[in-house]
Design a protein around this motif. Structure first.
Motif, mmCIF file in Angstrom:
data_model
loop_
_atom_site.group_PDB
_atom_site.id
_atom_site.type_symbol
_atom_site.label_atom_id
_atom_site.label_comp_id
_atom_site.label_asym_id
_atom_site.label_seq_id
_atom_site.Cartn_x
_atom_site.Cartn_y
_atom_site.Cartn_z
ATOM 1 N N ALA A 94 26.340 -8.729 27.003
ATOM 2 C CA ALA A 94 25.505 -8.474 25.819
ATOM 3 C C ALA A 94 26.129 -7.349 25.024
ATOM 4 O O ALA A 94 26.863 -6.517 25.590
ATOM 5 N N THR A 95 25.874 -7.319 23.752
ATOM 6 C CA THR A 95 26.392 -6.196 22.957
ATOM 7 C C THR A 95 25.282 -5.181 22.695
ATOM 8 O O THR A 95 25.530 -4.108 22.168
ATOM 9 N N GLU A 96 24.067 -5.555 23.063
ATOM 10 C CA GLU A 96 22.932 -4.632 22.919
ATOM 11 C C GLU A 96 22.059 -4.719 24.170
ATOM 12 O O GLU A 96 21.790 -5.825 24.645
ATOM 13 N N ILE A 97 21.662 -3.594 24.657
ATOM 14 C CA ILE A 97 20.695 -3.609 25.767
ATOM 15 C C ILE A 97 19.645 -2.519 25.531
ATOM 16 O O ILE A 97 19.904 -1.545 24.826
ATOM 17 N N GLU B 129 20.183 7.405 26.596
ATOM 18 C CA GLU B 129 19.845 7.578 25.181
ATOM 19 C C GLU B 129 20.404 6.435 24.339
ATOM 20 O O GLU B 129 21.531 5.989 24.571
ATOM 21 N N PRO B 130 19.629 5.955 23.385
ATOM 22 C CA PRO B 130 20.109 4.912 22.488
ATOM 23 C C PRO B 130 21.372 5.358 21.756
ATOM 24 O O PRO B 130 21.556 6.545 21.491
ATOM 25 N N GLY B 131 22.218 4.398 21.447
ATOM 26 C CA GLY B 131 23.448 4.704 20.718
ATOM 27 C C GLY B 131 24.604 3.882 21.236
ATOM 28 O O GLY B 131 24.440 3.015 22.086
ATOM 29 N N GLU B 132 25.779 4.218 20.701
ATOM 30 C CA GLU B 132 26.966 3.420 21.008
ATOM 31 C C GLU B 132 27.662 3.888 22.290
ATOM 32 O O GLU B 132 27.818 5.094 22.512
ATOM 33 N N PHE B 133 28.090 2.909 23.072
ATOM 34 C CA PHE B 133 28.879 3.180 24.281
ATOM 35 C C PHE B 133 30.185 2.406 24.199
ATOM 36 O O PHE B 133 30.229 1.330 23.610
ATOM 37 N N SER B 134 31.223 2.949 24.822
ATOM 38 C CA SER B 134 32.456 2.178 25.033
ATOM 39 C C SER B 134 32.582 1.866 26.507
ATOM 40 O O SER B 134 32.109 2.642 27.354
ATOM 41 N N VAL B 135 33.230 0.755 26.783
ATOM 42 C CA VAL B 135 33.489 0.415 28.181
ATOM 43 C C VAL B 135 34.929 -0.087 28.307
ATOM 44 O O VAL B 135 35.418 -0.810 27.444
ATOM 45 N N GLU C 57 44.448 4.507 30.014
ATOM 46 C CA GLU C 57 44.830 3.235 29.397
ATOM 47 C C GLU C 57 43.641 2.308 29.224
ATOM 48 O O GLU C 57 42.522 2.627 29.606
ATOM 49 N N GLY C 58 43.940 1.129 28.696
ATOM 50 C CA GLY C 58 42.920 0.091 28.555
ATOM 51 C C GLY C 58 42.366 0.017 27.148
ATOM 52 O O GLY C 58 42.477 0.982 26.371
ATOM 53 N N ASN C 59 41.802 -1.137 26.815
ATOM 54 C CA ASN C 59 41.185 -1.325 25.498
ATOM 55 C C ASN C 59 39.680 -1.258 25.640
ATOM 56 O O ASN C 59 39.106 -2.014 26.425
ATOM 57 N N PRO C 60 39.044 -0.393 24.857
ATOM 58 C CA PRO C 60 37.585 -0.306 24.974
ATOM 59 C C PRO C 60 36.888 -1.436 24.215
ATOM 60 O O PRO C 60 37.405 -1.914 23.213
ATOM 61 N N VAL C 61 35.737 -1.849 24.724
ATOM 62 C CA VAL C 61 34.831 -2.675 23.909
ATOM 63 C C VAL C 61 33.520 -1.908 23.824
ATOM 64 O O VAL C 61 33.222 -1.068 24.674
ATOM 65 N N LYS C 62 32.748 -2.224 22.795
ATOM 66 C CA LYS C 62 31.559 -1.410 22.535
ATOM 67 C C LYS C 62 30.287 -2.194 22.810
ATOM 68 O O LYS C 62 30.257 -3.421 22.695
ATOM 69 N N PHE C 63 29.263 -1.464 23.134
ATOM 70 C CA PHE C 63 27.913 -2.032 23.140
ATOM 71 C C PHE C 63 26.948 -0.945 22.729
ATOM 72 O O PHE C 63 27.318 0.237 22.697
ATOM 73 N N ASN C 64 25.746 -1.343 22.423
ATOM 74 C CA ASN C 64 24.740 -0.372 21.986
ATOM 75 C C ASN C 64 23.533 -0.389 22.896
ATOM 76 O O ASN C 64 23.080 -1.459 23.311
ATOM 77 N N ILE D 163 14.588 -3.770 19.193
ATOM 78 C CA ILE D 163 14.929 -5.142 19.597
ATOM 79 C C ILE D 163 13.760 -6.060 19.252
ATOM 80 O O ILE D 163 13.929 -7.127 18.667
ATOM 81 N N ALA D 164 12.540 -5.608 19.559
ATOM 82 C CA ALA D 164 11.346 -6.435 19.332
ATOM 83 C C ALA D 164 11.151 -6.744 17.853
ATOM 84 O O ALA D 164 10.724 -7.842 17.486
ATOM 85 N N SER D 165 11.519 -5.773 16.985
ATOM 86 C CA SER D 165 11.245 -5.965 15.561
ATOM 87 C C SER D 165 12.218 -6.954 14.904
ATOM 88 O O SER D 165 12.082 -7.289 13.744
#
Ligand code: BGC
Length: 754
Positions: A641-644, A723-729, A737-744, A751-753
């Motif tokens: 998922a890109t949002e949790i 806390e809500p906001g952007e994360f890299s993984v 090294e490595g390429n990050p991908v993001k999720f929020n 989400i409900a709205s």
């Protein structure tokens, strides 16, 4: 019956009994037996159970202590006959017959020595660590040692600290996984079995954060950092059932651990629900006096009891003062009972009441072939290939003669590393011996060049250089002697000791390919050496089977799979150095090094960012780093998922392919970063890892779960928050090294709205 006959009968029955474990009692049964025993004990007998002494044989004075009930456990007694005789005194010649526990610092093996814990951490393989602990418990259990003061899970971010050797490195997630594995290995599935040992999570807490990397030094650790980093492995070990804990020497935020009620009672017992045993460190109750926390030993005893130290190791504070403290009403007898309860509980859990003696028929089970094989595998998985410009593996078609140089090539004592009280060094197989066996003695030209690692005498250099000139490849075994790391053995200078670096230069000047193999108790600062040598292998002291393990790796019979559990500095002055640092408001960029600065340059001309003029920024080799004889490619991580929501979880998948020509193992490392938070988060944090073996051309998808606890951090002390906001993984081969991908992480309402 006279006492000689009774001893004989007791020992005879021990022979029949000790091979089988006493049936493990239920918790309820143990509690009822402990309560019954406690109700029959005098205050004096209770205090005796809280006293731990270091052994000195079957000596009249010790026998006197035991008979009078003034000692409950003994450390450092390893002769099984003496163990049985002392135990006989406790069981047969005291009013209540309460058995003793025999304890020892079995840190990385008892007789078969495994790599130092920092080396075991470099395997990134919990199964290796568990197996090593299992073997240690079997060997030590065979002489009656039923309690080891291990594992040490102190996070250490400073290589100057000598005890970095004894732990699992700088990262709490790696240390947690390996610490739990070690506890499992020691304790097995049934602690009553005589070939198990009670584990001891130490040193609680913060000991590894010693200021300036100097042992026993002050620590100042904000509660959030303490909980995010330093306490994390301890909490896991409490949950995993480590039978005991040891408190640390240091003061933490002004309060020595041995008198630290907040740590020992509020956090460990009340918050985490730990119901095992707490032992002091050696003399640490008494040391609260020089700390400036206790007026005298009596005061220290009262503070330690109040904090929750069950056993006094070698301070004589409880035997000296507890009775008086109780009689004067300064310590309640109920409090004393609660400490004694933990000691008796452990004795029942270990099955010592039913099975107190060592079985002499199977005593001294040491150096089983399978144990030596396991130790060799541990060396093979722990050694890290830091550099290779094609010199390794040794090419048999081109290499006929090998020069073996250096003070660590044949160092039976020193390759064992720190904390091996029970070493029989004739069992250590050195690299020289193993290489001679592998390539034939006639093809190895041995010239150590230096006698020991601190040696400054260069008289052996000319022979070493002659040997190098005659050879097709030079294997230079350098490093640190065992005594240069471990407790109270800190170094302010992390370079290779003695004249070792100069010898490397001379070897290189012969024009022959030079492989530098370092055996040490910590990560050293080897910038020059790593530029000079054609290949560099780093092996934290590897123990008994260092030689065969390294020989297999150098020859390429086995592939390298060790990854660094620490950040390697370029220079000593970078310490403390660790990958999970904060970014700062001015992260390093446009680095200008000292020799590139023009004369009379303006103060701001080098830019105003966070780096050193001489060392630049970052590690020479980052946390998680290690090469292989093959290569691996990583796909970008794929997220479920890109949002949790803050209480949501996420799956992270990554496909890893062996892109080289031979099989190899890779350690896939999962890192995260929380980009914006109300307490600034580190640039990366390890959250999982998996070691996988791949054949040439083979691909495998590794899968990790990220749970809220992986995304959370401590705030306002003990509180946690996602806390809500952007994360890299990242799923990456190391922390750089490595390429990050993001999720929020998104508020549920948002989400409900939608
Ligand atoms: C060390 C402990 C060790 C104890 C018993 C102390 O000096 O700090 O780690 O377990 O001695 O030997």
């Amino acid at each position: 019956m006279n006492s000689k006959n009774r001893l004989f009968l007791a020992l005879l029955s021990a022979c029949c009994l000790a091979t089988a474990s006493a049936a493990a009692l239920s918790e309820a049964e143990i509690n009822s037996r402990v309560n019954d025993l406690l109700s029959r004990m005098t205050l004096e007998e209770k205090i005796g159970q809280l006293n731990q002494l270091s052994g000195y044989g079957y000596a009249p004075e010790m026998v006197g202590h035991i008979r009078s009930g003034a000692v409950g456990s003994i450390l450092n007694e390893v002769d099984p006959e003496v163990v049985n005789k002392l135990q006989h005194e406790a069981v047969e010649n005291t009013r209540l017959g309460i058995p003793l526990i025999f304890a020892r610092d079995v840190i990385h093996g008892f007789k078969t020595i495994f790599p130092i814990p920092l080396g075991q951490a470099a395997t990134w393989n919990p199964a290796i660590v568990e197996e090593g602990a299992r073997i240690a418990a079997d060997e030590a259990g065979s002489v009656g040692i039923r309690w080891t003061f291990s594992p040490m899970v102190d996070i250490a971010r400073d290589a100057r600290w000598g005890r970095i050797a004894e732990g699992f490195g700088e990262d709490p997630v790696l240390a947690t996984a390996l610490g739990v594995a070690m506890v499992k290995g020691y304790q097995g599935d049934d602690l009553t079995k005589p070939n198990t040992m009670a584990a001891c999570a130490k040193h609680f807490a913060g000991y590894g954060a010693a200021e300036a990397g100097k042992d026993y030094n002050t620590t100042w650790i904000p509660e959030e950092l303490l909980r995010d980093v330093y306490l994390r492995p301890f909490k896991a070990l409490a949950d995993a059932g480590s039978a005991t804990f040891m408190c640390s020497f240091n003061d933490i935020n002004g309060v020595p651990s041995s008198g630290n009620r907040k740590l020992l009672q509020n956090i460990l017992r009340d918050e985490w629900g730990y119901d095992g045993l707490m032992v002091s460190d050696w003399g640490s109750i008494q040391q609260m006096i020089p700390h400036g926390y206790s007026e005298n030993l009596r005061h220290a005893a009262a503070q330690a009891v109040d904090a929750g130290v069950d056993i006094d190791m070698e301070s004589y504070a409880y035997t000296g003062h507890l009775r008086d403290l109780v009689e004067k009403g300064e310590v309640s007898e109920a409090r004393v009972d609660s400490l004694v309860r933990n000691v008796l509980n452990l004795k029942y859990r270990l099955g010592l009441f039913e099975n107190p003696y060592v079985d002499m028929a199977s005593a001294k089970r040491f150096y089983a072939p399978a144990s030596l094989e396991a130790a060799r595998r541990a060396v093979e998985e722990s050694a890290i290939l830091l550099k290779n410009s094609g010199t390794l593996p040794i090419n048999n078609s081109k290499v006929k003669k090998i020069a073996v140089i250096g003070p660590m090539a044949d160092a039976q004592h020193d390759q064992a590393g720190t904390w091996v009280f029970d070493l029989e060094k004739e069992h250590s197989v050195t690299p020289l011996t193993a290489l001679q066996q592998m390539y034939g003695k006639e093809n190895i030209i041995y010239a150590p060049g230096l006698e020991y690692t601190r040696d400054l005498n260069t008289k052996g250099f000319s022979d070493a250089v002659k040997a190098a000139k005659k050879a097709d490849v030079v294997l230079y075994f350098a490093g640190e002697e065992a005594v240069l790391s471990g407790e109270a053995h800190c170094r302010a200078d992390l370079s290779l000791p003695g004249a070792q670096s100069r010898l490397l230069d001379e070897l290189k000047a012969t024009g022959k390919p030079v492989v530098l193999i370092v055996q040490a108790g910590r990560q050293l600062a080897l910038m020059h050496e790593c530029e000079t040598a054609d290949a560099v292998v780093y092996c934290f002291h590897g123990g008994t089977m260092t030689g065969p393990g390294l020989a297999n790796l150098l020859a390429g019979t086995t592939n390298f799979s060790g990854r660094s559990p620490v950040s390697f500095p370029r220079m000593s002055g970078q310490e403390p150095l660790y990958y999970n640092r904060k970014n700062t408001g001015r992260p390093a960029e446009g680095i200008t090094l000292i020799n590139d600065i023009p004369l009379e340059a303006g103060q701001t001309s080098t830019g105003c960012t966070s780096f050193y003029l001489d060392a630049g920024d970052g590690a020479l080799f980052p946390f998680g780093y290690g090469l292989s004889y093959t290569t691996f490619a990583y796909s970008d991580p794929v997220l479920s998922a890109t949002e949790i929501a803050p209480d949501g979880s996420l799956t992270v998948k990554c496909t890893i392919t062996n892109t080289g020509k031979r099989a190899g193992a890779e350690v896939a490392q999962l890192y995260i970063r929380d980009h914006v938070a109300s307490l600034v988060r580190p640039v990366r944090e390890l959250r999982g890892f998996e070691k996988i073996t791949l054949q040439p051309g083979e691909s495998r998808t590794v899968e990790f779960q990220l749970h809220p606890s992986d995304l959370a951090f401590h705030i306002n002390g003990a509180q946690t928050a996602v806390e809500p906001g952007e994360f890299s993984v990242w799923v990456a081969p190391n922390a750089n090294e490595g390429n990050p991908v993001k999720f929020n992480v998104v508020k549920p309402a948002e989400i409900a709205s939608r």
